[in-house]
Design a protein around this motif. Structure first.
Motif, mmCIF file in Angstrom:
data_model
loop_
_atom_site.group_PDB
_atom_site.id
_atom_site.type_symbol
_atom_site.label_atom_id
_atom_site.label_comp_id
_atom_site.label_asym_id
_atom_site.label_seq_id
_atom_site.Cartn_x
_atom_site.Cartn_y
_atom_site.Cartn_z
ATOM 1 N N VAL A 43 -72.902 -93.307 -35.607
ATOM 2 C CA VAL A 43 -72.199 -92.690 -34.132
ATOM 3 C C VAL A 43 -73.436 -92.578 -33.218
ATOM 4 C CG1 VAL A 43 -71.348 -90.545 -33.269
ATOM 5 C CG2 VAL A 43 -70.570 -91.451 -35.597
ATOM 6 N N GLY A 44 -73.139 -93.000 -32.131
ATOM 7 C CA GLY A 44 -74.166 -92.745 -31.286
ATOM 8 C C GLY A 44 -73.746 -91.467 -30.313
ATOM 9 N N VAL A 45 -74.577 -90.669 -29.646
ATOM 10 C CA VAL A 45 -74.477 -89.767 -28.901
ATOM 11 C C VAL A 45 -74.884 -89.894 -27.375
ATOM 12 C CG1 VAL A 45 -75.230 -87.125 -28.553
ATOM 13 C CG2 VAL A 45 -75.064 -88.227 -30.867
ATOM 14 N N VAL A 46 -73.901 -89.815 -26.522
ATOM 15 C CA VAL A 46 -74.213 -90.044 -25.022
ATOM 16 C C VAL A 46 -74.648 -88.728 -24.410
ATOM 17 C CG1 VAL A 46 -73.228 -90.560 -22.838
ATOM 18 C CG2 VAL A 46 -72.198 -91.755 -24.762
ATOM 19 N N VAL A 47 -75.746 -88.812 -23.996
ATOM 20 C CA VAL A 47 -76.600 -87.689 -23.434
ATOM 21 C C VAL A 47 -76.805 -87.789 -21.910
ATOM 22 C CG1 VAL A 47 -78.769 -86.137 -23.500
ATOM 23 C CG2 VAL A 47 -77.989 -87.251 -25.671
ATOM 24 N N GLU A 48 -76.725 -86.957 -21.236
ATOM 25 C CA GLU A 48 -76.785 -86.901 -19.665
ATOM 26 C C GLU A 48 -77.868 -85.897 -19.210
ATOM 27 O OE1 GLU A 48 -74.269 -85.560 -15.568
ATOM 28 O OE2 GLU A 48 -73.203 -86.121 -17.205
ATOM 29 N N PHE A 49 -78.662 -86.539 -18.404
ATOM 30 C CA PHE A 49 -79.806 -85.537 -17.991
ATOM 31 C C PHE A 49 -79.910 -84.974 -16.555
ATOM 32 C CE2 PHE A 49 -81.240 -88.729 -21.391
ATOM 33 C CZ PHE A 49 -81.744 -88.043 -22.104
ATOM 34 N N ASP A 50 -80.566 -84.450 -16.130
ATOM 35 C CA ASP A 50 -80.654 -83.857 -14.958
ATOM 36 C C ASP A 50 -80.392 -84.564 -13.496
ATOM 37 O OD1 ASP A 50 -80.983 -81.084 -15.829
ATOM 38 O OD2 ASP A 50 -83.168 -80.961 -15.543
ATOM 39 N N SER A 51 -80.919 -85.706 -13.823
ATOM 40 C CA SER A 51 -80.826 -86.616 -12.787
ATOM 41 C C SER A 51 -79.518 -87.320 -12.610
ATOM 42 C CB SER A 51 -82.034 -87.696 -12.779
ATOM 43 O OG SER A 51 -81.755 -88.344 -14.016
ATOM 44 N N ASN A 52 -78.613 -86.817 -13.265
ATOM 45 C CA ASN A 52 -77.112 -87.643 -13.831
ATOM 46 C C ASN A 52 -77.388 -88.909 -14.428
ATOM 47 O OD1 ASN A 52 -75.755 -85.452 -12.589
ATOM 48 N ND2 ASN A 52 -76.100 -86.094 -10.501
ATOM 49 N N TYR A 53 -78.536 -89.353 -14.926
ATOM 50 C CA TYR A 53 -78.575 -90.461 -15.875
ATOM 51 C C TYR A 53 -78.025 -90.109 -17.128
ATOM 52 C CZ TYR A 53 -80.838 -94.255 -18.115
ATOM 53 O OH TYR A 53 -81.192 -95.084 -19.097
ATOM 54 N N SER A 54 -77.395 -91.004 -17.744
ATOM 55 C CA SER A 54 -76.903 -90.977 -19.113
ATOM 56 C C SER A 54 -77.133 -92.145 -19.877
ATOM 57 C CB SER A 54 -75.336 -90.324 -19.233
ATOM 58 O OG SER A 54 -74.656 -91.398 -18.503
ATOM 59 N N THR A 55 -77.363 -91.823 -20.959
ATOM 60 C CA THR A 55 -77.506 -93.186 -22.172
ATOM 61 C C THR A 55 -77.392 -92.583 -23.535
ATOM 62 O OG1 THR A 55 -78.818 -95.015 -22.587
ATOM 63 C CG2 THR A 55 -79.714 -92.888 -22.521
ATOM 64 N N TRP A 56 -77.213 -93.609 -24.528
ATOM 65 C CA TRP A 56 -76.710 -92.965 -25.718
ATOM 66 C C TRP A 56 -77.857 -92.897 -26.636
ATOM 67 C CZ3 TRP A 56 -77.047 -95.982 -30.445
ATOM 68 C CH2 TRP A 56 -77.084 -97.235 -30.226
ATOM 69 N N PHE A 57 -77.863 -92.290 -27.509
ATOM 70 C CA PHE A 57 -79.210 -92.229 -28.681
ATOM 71 C C PHE A 57 -78.396 -92.040 -30.190
ATOM 72 C CE2 PHE A 57 -80.698 -90.324 -24.924
ATOM 73 C CZ PHE A 57 -81.868 -90.949 -24.868
ATOM 74 N N PHE A 58 -79.156 -92.501 -31.000
ATOM 75 C CA PHE A 58 -78.500 -92.212 -32.548
ATOM 76 C C PHE A 58 -78.776 -90.545 -32.727
ATOM 77 C CE2 PHE A 58 -79.903 -96.789 -32.924
ATOM 78 C CZ PHE A 58 -78.601 -97.257 -33.324
ATOM 79 N N GLU A 59 -78.073 -89.989 -33.940
ATOM 80 C CA GLU A 59 -78.282 -88.672 -33.963
ATOM 81 C C GLU A 59 -79.438 -88.310 -34.517
ATOM 82 O OE1 GLU A 59 -73.930 -86.588 -35.407
ATOM 83 O OE2 GLU A 59 -74.299 -88.813 -36.360
ATOM 84 N N ASP A 60 -79.917 -89.015 -35.153
ATOM 85 C CA ASP A 60 -81.384 -88.697 -35.797
ATOM 86 C C ASP A 60 -82.402 -88.699 -34.636
ATOM 87 O OD1 ASP A 60 -81.600 -91.475 -35.600
ATOM 88 O OD2 ASP A 60 -82.282 -91.748 -37.631
ATOM 89 N N GLU A 61 -82.351 -89.395 -33.576
ATOM 90 C CA GLU A 61 -83.105 -89.347 -32.517
ATOM 91 C C GLU A 61 -83.166 -88.165 -31.599
ATOM 92 O OE1 GLU A 61 -83.323 -93.900 -31.382
ATOM 93 O OE2 GLU A 61 -81.798 -92.857 -30.426
ATOM 94 N N LEU A 62 -82.299 -87.237 -31.950
ATOM 95 C CA LEU A 62 -82.124 -85.986 -31.261
ATOM 96 C C LEU A 62 -82.268 -84.665 -32.074
ATOM 97 C CD1 LEU A 62 -78.860 -87.125 -29.212
ATOM 98 C CD2 LEU A 62 -81.142 -87.148 -28.492
ATOM 99 N N SER A 63 -82.673 -83.603 -31.238
ATOM 100 C CA SER A 63 -82.675 -82.385 -31.762
ATOM 101 C C SER A 63 -81.972 -81.252 -31.031
ATOM 102 C CB SER A 63 -84.094 -81.952 -32.129
ATOM 103 O OG SER A 63 -84.292 -80.538 -32.680
ATOM 104 N N PRO A 64 -81.261 -80.308 -31.729
ATOM 105 C CA PRO A 64 -80.724 -79.165 -30.835
ATOM 106 C C PRO A 64 -81.643 -78.478 -30.259
ATOM 107 C CG PRO A 64 -79.561 -79.499 -32.890
ATOM 108 C CD PRO A 64 -80.908 -80.113 -33.049
ATOM 109 N N VAL A 65 -81.460 -78.006 -28.896
ATOM 110 C CA VAL A 65 -82.407 -77.078 -28.346
ATOM 111 C C VAL A 65 -81.896 -75.705 -28.504
ATOM 112 C CG1 VAL A 65 -83.301 -76.074 -26.056
ATOM 113 C CG2 VAL A 65 -82.973 -78.499 -26.380
ATOM 114 N N GLN A 66 -82.816 -74.903 -28.823
ATOM 115 C CA GLN A 66 -82.277 -73.327 -29.089
ATOM 116 C C GLN A 66 -82.381 -72.403 -28.284
ATOM 117 O OE1 GLN A 66 -81.981 -72.260 -32.993
ATOM 118 N NE2 GLN A 66 -81.758 -74.341 -33.584
#
Length: 66
Positions: A43-66
């Protein structure tokens, strides 16, 4: 790791060689906008950044921010 839409995540690593505009997001924080199937192996995860740029990553490339 349970990721949810609307959750903030940080890009920890990149599995593959990527375009420079994606590589610039390494270490950055964004918000999960949606999930998508990728080549039948996960499963890919589509992430949007502050600049309104979005792209997808694999789940294991990401970490939740606490």
């Amino acid at each position: 790791m349970a990721l949810e839409i609307g959750q903030q995540v940080k890009v920890l690593r990149l599995r593959d060689r990527v375009a420079p505009d994606v590589a610039e997001r390494l270490g950055k924080t964004g918000v999960i906008r949606q999930f998508r199937m990728v080549d039948g192996s996960g499963v890919g995860v589509v992430v949007e950044f502050d600049s309104n740029y979005s792209t997808w990553f694999f789940e294991d490339e990401l970490s939740p921010v606490q």
